[in-house]
Design an enzyme around this catalytic site. Structure first.
Site, mmCIF file in Angstrom:
data_model
loop_
_atom_site.group_PDB
_atom_site.id
_atom_site.type_symbol
_atom_site.label_atom_id
_atom_site.label_comp_id
_atom_site.label_asym_id
_atom_site.label_seq_id
_atom_site.Cartn_x
_atom_site.Cartn_y
_atom_site.Cartn_z
ATOM 1 N N GLU A 138 7.296 -80.657 -46.914
ATOM 2 C CA GLU A 138 6.414 -81.650 -46.276
ATOM 3 C C GLU A 138 4.950 -81.217 -46.615
ATOM 4 O O GLU A 138 4.285 -81.196 -45.396
ATOM 5 C CB GLU A 138 6.684 -81.713 -45.142
ATOM 6 C CG GLU A 138 8.010 -82.240 -44.887
ATOM 7 C CD GLU A 138 8.574 -82.710 -43.370
ATOM 8 O OE1 GLU A 138 7.907 -82.099 -42.407
ATOM 9 O OE2 GLU A 138 9.551 -83.732 -43.202
ATOM 10 N N GLU A 185 16.121 -84.829 -45.823
ATOM 11 C CA GLU A 185 16.334 -84.597 -44.243
ATOM 12 C C GLU A 185 16.518 -85.763 -43.586
ATOM 13 O O GLU A 185 15.624 -86.621 -43.631
ATOM 14 C CB GLU A 185 15.229 -83.742 -43.784
ATOM 15 C CG GLU A 185 14.881 -82.346 -44.309
ATOM 16 C CD GLU A 185 13.752 -81.617 -43.586
ATOM 17 O OE1 GLU A 185 13.275 -82.122 -42.227
ATOM 18 O OE2 GLU A 185 13.139 -80.943 -44.021
HETATM 19 C C1 GAL Z 1 10.947 -81.499 -40.782
HETATM 20 C C2 GAL Z 1 10.814 -80.293 -41.450
HETATM 21 C C3 GAL Z 1 12.145 -79.443 -40.882
HETATM 22 C C4 GAL Z 1 12.430 -79.486 -39.787
HETATM 23 C C5 GAL Z 1 12.609 -80.879 -39.304
HETATM 24 C C6 GAL Z 1 13.034 -81.117 -37.683
HETATM 25 O O1 GAL Z 1 9.595 -82.010 -40.603
HETATM 26 O O2 GAL Z 1 10.584 -80.299 -42.690
HETATM 27 O O3 GAL Z 1 11.963 -77.955 -41.485
HETATM 28 O O4 GAL Z 1 11.701 -78.679 -38.915
HETATM 29 O O5 GAL Z 1 11.369 -81.417 -39.390
HETATM 30 O O6 GAL Z 1 13.334 -82.229 -37.459
#
Ligand code: GAL
Length: 675
Positions: free
Chosen positions: A152, A308
């Site tokens: 990110e 994710e």
């Molecule tokens: C994202 C990040 C992950 C984790 C996740 C939690 O922004 O890439 O590593 O922290 O949030 O929701």
């Protein structure tokens, strides 16, 4: 050599896997349970730099060897991350100039992640070394199917304002503007006597006594996006050289502001996106759909990776609300409906310590005797059954223009009203199209618009001559355009083109604007047709456009509020106030009718309907977000149960059905079939 396909024979399913947080005895159980859940891909090593290189030049990769071997033995493929999103404490201590600095001049501390300045040569060199180590060691590992660079970019740290960045910014400006005279012109430095006589006089737009030159701020936003992109490219090029044939990605946050993902999307082999619901938003599945449509659009319509999302609550919102039964399944399948060929989560096993221990996971704290686990294994089985969906393309009905640069420029200080926000405008238009059961592609303002009957342009503040020509040609060629207020205002340097607003859009819209007339906080204006606007009104001077709705009161009373301009074979609509909800819906409906998009108003509210067409089959995704069962005219075979469905499909409340048919279930395009 670059590869664009991930070597997997099913929809990818899995998530971030951080085995370094657990004793090794747990790993075998992890892999066993992954198999049970249908997991076929995990992302490994994202934040493990300090463990892989505990001191400068001392590498300890044996544990990662064992993790990859174990996963491979269990039939789980690996998306291997470069760990450069989390520089180790030893690195920052040794290279203090790599610490990021805020706009206010605060040097940021460590003990978190993203603790790096994107312009730091020390950081670049250290990233290159660890990336090379990983690439050399794992290029040939049979588990490896995807490289994941960093994490990110721009997410936590949007920009750095240190002296190293100042020097890099000057180099970037030389490349963009050529010489100082051109920069002075572009930035309008005659205003407030800001003329620069030496490149070294130029600084990042740090906090100053009052508003900093908007063109300087806009260029800094571009520079910052490019600075992170340079970090990505450096690692990508090492991976391409040492690990040819393995696709390379980095996880986007498509609907967030700091990065111009249109520029980035060209640089990755596969587009990957992270999406987290704003848990408290009602109907947040519409926001999800928007992010998914944008991800697919960034991918040029090709399948993309949902890198994710969460099985239930996250841990970083003010109130971290758990997902309701069925919600995780609807969320996941909605991403697939909108083109994702991978459904991945943050993260596999619940953390016991650290910042993210309240975050939901695939394998919850309660273990396998839990609703979450049962939902996770069920979804794994369903995705396995949907393997043929891979590679099929989403059928879109309309296009919405999305422009990060307009977002940056519109929201700088000292605009007519601070209440007009870019993302809110895009989301408001998107929401109405979603509720009209229209599927949307997002497009860059200068993108090819052929094939879209309707193009919606929310608040395109920054409109280049090329974008204006593109939108005008779309209308002349028979398309319909709907533009919302505060569009066509500035050029790429945030300067006004000659003449009245809306500048380069005057011709296509057939109007001029005498003056923007922002409203007081909470004030509304009444329009004909029972509509109400807020935030914004304008003195619109028609120059060929006809008034469709007039203002009934407010500062522009009696003047045109919504207009339509016939140009060539098409028509351009303009909405000069902020409309939302049903009021915006009514205007959009009329523009849709203009465009020849038949109404789907009869479809049940709350039912998400999206089609993906493959080589021989068409997949109709029906996702019922409502509390009542829904019925729609559709035929096919249920892709999950194999049951035939003739004529009408029932989608029980809160559930998802996917109908597969050899022909599109309602004929090609709009109005061609039973719906
Ligand atoms: C994202 C990040 C992950 C984790 C996740 C939690 O922004 O890439 O590593 O922290 O949030 O929701």
């Amino acid at each position: 050599m670059s590869a664009t396909k991930i070597r997997l024979d099913a929809i990818a399913y899995g998530g971030d896997y951080n085995p370094e947080q657990w004793p090794e005895e747990v790993w075998a159980e992890d892999v066993r349970l992954m198999r049970e859940a249908g997991v076929n891909l995990v992302t490994v090593g994202i934040f493990s730099w300090a463990l892989l290189e505990p001191a400068e030049g001392r590498y300890e990769l044996a544990w990662l060897d064992r993790v990859l071997d174990l996963l491979h033995g269990g039939g789980v493929a690996v998306d291997l991350a470069t760990p450069t999103a989390a520089p180790p404490p030893w690195f920052t201590r040794r290279h203090p100039s790599s610490r990021p600095v805020t706009r206010e001049g605060h040097v940021l501390g460590i003990g978190a992640r993203a603790t790096f300045c994107p312009s730091s040569p020390d950081y670049a060199a250290a990233c290159a070394r660890i990336t090379e180590q990983l690439a050399r060691r794992y290029a040939g590992h049979p588990a490896l199917v995807l490289w994941h660079v960093n994490n990110e970019y721009g997410g936590h740290l949007h920009a750095c304002y240190c002296d190293v960045c100042a020097a890099a910014f000057r180099r970037w400006l030389r490349a963009r503007h050529g010489d100082l005279a051109a920069l002075n012109r572009a930035w309008g430095t005659a205003v407030w006597g800001q003329r620069y006589g030496d490149w070294d006089e130029i600084e990042p737009p740090r906090i100053a006594p009052t508003a900093v030159n908007p063109a300087q701020q806009l260029d800094y936003a571009r520079f910052s996006s490019d600075a992170f992109l340079a970090c990505f490219r450096r690692e990508r090029d090492i991976l391409r050289r040492l690990s040819p044939g393995v696709p390379i990605t980095t996880n986007f946050m498509a609907t967030s502001k700091p990065i111009d993902y249109w520029r980035w999307a060209r640089e990755v082999d596969v587009v990957a996106n992270d999406h987290y619901l704003t848990a408290e938003l009602p109907d947040n599945h519409i926001d999800l759909a928007m992010a998914a449509d944008l991800s697919r659009s960034l991918a040029g319509g090709r399948p993309w990776v949902l890198m994710e999302h969460s099985t239930s609550a996250v841990n970083w919102q003010p109130r971290n609300i758990a997902k309701r039964p069925g919600e995780m399944r609807r969320n996941s399948l909605a991403h697939v409906a909108r083109g994702a060929d991978a459904v991945l989560f943050f993260q596999w096993r619940a953390a016991a310590a650290g910042a993210e221990k309240f975050h939901s996971t695939m394998l919850p704290r309660g273990g396998t005797d839990s609703r979450q686990w049962r939902d996770v294994t069920r979804l794994g089985a369903e995705l396995a059954a949907l393997r043929d969906v891979r590679g099929s393309r989403v059928v879109a009905d309309a296009a919405v223009v999305w422009d990060y640069e307009s977002w940056w420029a519109l929201e700088l200080e000292w605009r007519p009203s601070g209440d007009l926000r870019y993302l809110e405008r895009v989301a408001a238009h998107y929401e109405r199209l979603w509720r009209a059961h229209l599927t949307v592609d997002f497009v860059h303002p200068e993108a090819d618009l052929a094939g879209y009957r309707l193009v919606v342009v929310p608040s395109l503040y920054l409109t280049t001559p090329a974008a204006a020509a593109n939108l005008t040609a779309h209308v002349r060629g028979g398309g319909t355009l709907l533009v919302s207020c505060f569009s066509g205002i500035a050029d790429a340097n945030d300067a006004f083109p000659p003449g009245r607003h809306p500048g380069a859009l005057r011709e296509v819209l057939g109007l001029e604007i005498e003056e923007p007339l922002p409203l007081r906080q909470g004030e509304t204006v009444r329009l004909e047709g029972g509509c109400r606007g807020d935030v914004w009104a304008e003195d619109v001077l028609p120059r060929g456009a006809e008034a469709v709705l007039r203002y009934l009161d407010g500062p522009a009373a009696g003047g045109p509020a919504v207009t339509r301009h016939r140009l060539g074979r098409g028509a351009a609509w303009y909405v000069s106030t902020r409309l939302a909800g049903d009021d915006l819906g009514r205007v959009l409906d009329r523009a849709c009718a203009d465009a020849g998009l038949a109404s789907r108003a009869d479809l049940p509210a709350g039912l998400e309907v999206v089609r993906r067409d493959g080589a021989g089959a068409s997949y109709l995704f029906l996702i019922n977000h409502g509390d009542e069962d829904a019925e729609v005219p559709a035929s096919g075979v249920d892709a999950l149960t194999g049951a035939p469905c003739e004529g009408r499909a029932c989608v029980p409340a809160g559930t998802v059905r996917i109908l597969v048919s050899s022909l599109p279930p309602w004929g090609e395009g709009w109005g061609g079939g039973p719906i």
